[in-house]
Design a protein around this motif. Structure first.
Motif, PDB file in Angstrom:
ATOM      1  N   CYS A 130      -5.317   7.218  -1.839  1.00 39.68           N
ATOM      2  CA  CYS A 130      -4.776   6.681  -0.574  1.00 39.68           C
ATOM      3  C   CYS A 130      -4.932   7.720   0.524  1.00 39.68           C
ATOM      4  O   CYS A 130      -4.878   8.935   0.275  1.00 39.68           O
ATOM      5  CB  CYS A 130      -3.311   6.285  -0.733  1.00 39.68           C
ATOM      6  N   THR A 189      -4.884  -1.375   6.647  1.00 40.11           N
ATOM      7  CA  THR A 189      -4.027  -2.365   5.999  1.00 40.11           C
ATOM      8  C   THR A 189      -2.988  -2.914   6.979  1.00 40.11           C
ATOM      9  O   THR A 189      -2.712  -4.129   7.005  1.00 40.11           O
ATOM     10  CB  THR A 189      -3.331  -1.740   4.786  1.00 40.11           C
ATOM     11  N   TYR A 247       0.829  -1.215   0.000  1.00 41.10           N
ATOM     12  CA  TYR A 247       0.000   0.000   0.000  1.00 41.10           C
ATOM     13  C   TYR A 247       0.863   1.264   0.000  1.00 41.10           C
ATOM     14  O   TYR A 247       0.504   2.282  -0.609  1.00 41.10           O
ATOM     15  CB  TYR A 247      -0.924  -0.021   1.214  1.00 41.10           C
ATOM     16  N   TRP A 263       1.589   4.132  -3.322  1.00 45.23           N
ATOM     17  CA  TRP A 263       0.817   5.260  -2.779  1.00 45.23           C
ATOM     18  C   TRP A 263       0.415   6.227  -3.891  1.00 45.23           C
ATOM     19  O   TRP A 263       1.204   6.552  -4.775  1.00 45.23           O
ATOM     20  CB  TRP A 263       1.654   5.979  -1.726  1.00 45.23           C
ATOM     21  N   LEU A 272      -4.442   3.233   5.340  1.00 48.82           N
ATOM     22  CA  LEU A 272      -3.118   2.699   5.677  1.00 48.82           C
ATOM     23  C   LEU A 272      -3.161   1.940   6.992  1.00 48.82           C
ATOM     24  O   LEU A 272      -2.631   0.820   7.098  1.00 48.82           O
ATOM     25  CB  LEU A 272      -2.101   3.834   5.749  1.00 48.82           C
TER      26      LEU A 272
END
Length: 257
Positions: free
Chosen positions: A131, A139, A122, A126, A136
């Motif tokens: 995003c 994840t 991730y 980016w 974040l």
């Protein structure tokens, strides 16, 4: 304190930090993304600090706290720091796992190196348009639930053994032999005092004795009186014959008048 009051307190802290540093190109985007993250993850708090060391370090915003995970149906909290660099949202943030006392980073973890830096697809892909910080952290929580990045720094001590059952049969106590105390080898015992002897007159027949001899010497030997006469004594009437007879002058000798 309710969750709404806690969120308002975090919001005020964020505004104070952003007002003091003023280093972001898109300050409004930074504020909105951080507020959304604090609303969904109240275990994080806004702070300011320097990510790099140097003669003039630049203070930036970072989020310190824990990310909740579920490992083997048990919830754990992974300590993290998420740094919002000056180029955010056009550059991804930098996330660190920060183990506390009793924790160490798991060696050879797939997504965390030995320094605690987090590596995720991730972050490597980016995009500012798709995003954000909330996605974040979600994840990170999912990846760390499959493979926690930290573990205990030491083995868990085993539980103490149960106490032994009380004996039902009465047993007589055993007698233990006691030994006399052993003298201290570093301090030898003192020597006994010397034996005092009285001064005795010397004797010719007295044998020399050891200075420490306590047995008295034998009594002196007394001479036995001579009751027997010498063998073959000379009778008195023959004693005159032993006297020297006067020498008669020879006939040729001159007689002095």
């Amino acid at each position: 304190m309710t969750s709404q009051q806690h969120f308002q307190q975090l919001s005020q802290q964020l505004d104070a930090i952003l007002y003091n540093i003023r280093c972001y190109r898109d300050g409004s985007r930074v504020r909105n993304d951080v507020l959304e993250l604090l609303r969904n993850t109240p275990s994080l708090q806004p702070r300011s600090g320097s990510l790099t060391k140097g003669p003039s370090p630049q203070n930036i915003l970072y989020l310190a706290g824990t990310v909740p995970i579920s490992y083997n149906s048990v919830q754990y909290n992974i300590p993290v720091n998420i740094w919002i660099i000056e180029a955010y949202p056009y550059s991804p943030p930098i996330a660190y796992v920060t183990p506390v006392q009793g924790m160490i980073i798991k060696p050879k973890h797939r997504h965390v190196d030995s320094n605690g830096v987090v590596y995720l697809p991730y972050l490597s892909t980016w995009s500012a348009s798709s995003c954000n910080l909330t996605a974040l952290v979600a994840t990170m929580s999912k990846v760390f639930s499959d493979d926690p990045p930290v573990r205990s720094s030491g083995p868990t001590p085993p539980p103490p053994p149960p106490p032994p059952p009380h004996p039902t049969n009465k047993t007589q106590p055993t007698r233990t032999k006691t030994h006399p105390p052993t003298p201290n080898p570093t301090h030898p015992p003192p020597h006994p005092p010397p034996t005092k002897h009285k001064n005795k007159p010397p004797h010719h027949n007295q044998h020399p004795t050891h200075p420490h001899q306590t047995t008295p010497p034998p009594p002196p030997h007394k001479p036995t009186p001579n009751t027997h006469k010498h063998n073959n004594p000379t009778p008195p009437h023959q004693q005159n014959h032993h006297k020297q007879q006067p020498t008669q002058p020879s006939r040729g000798a001159r007689v002095m008048k």
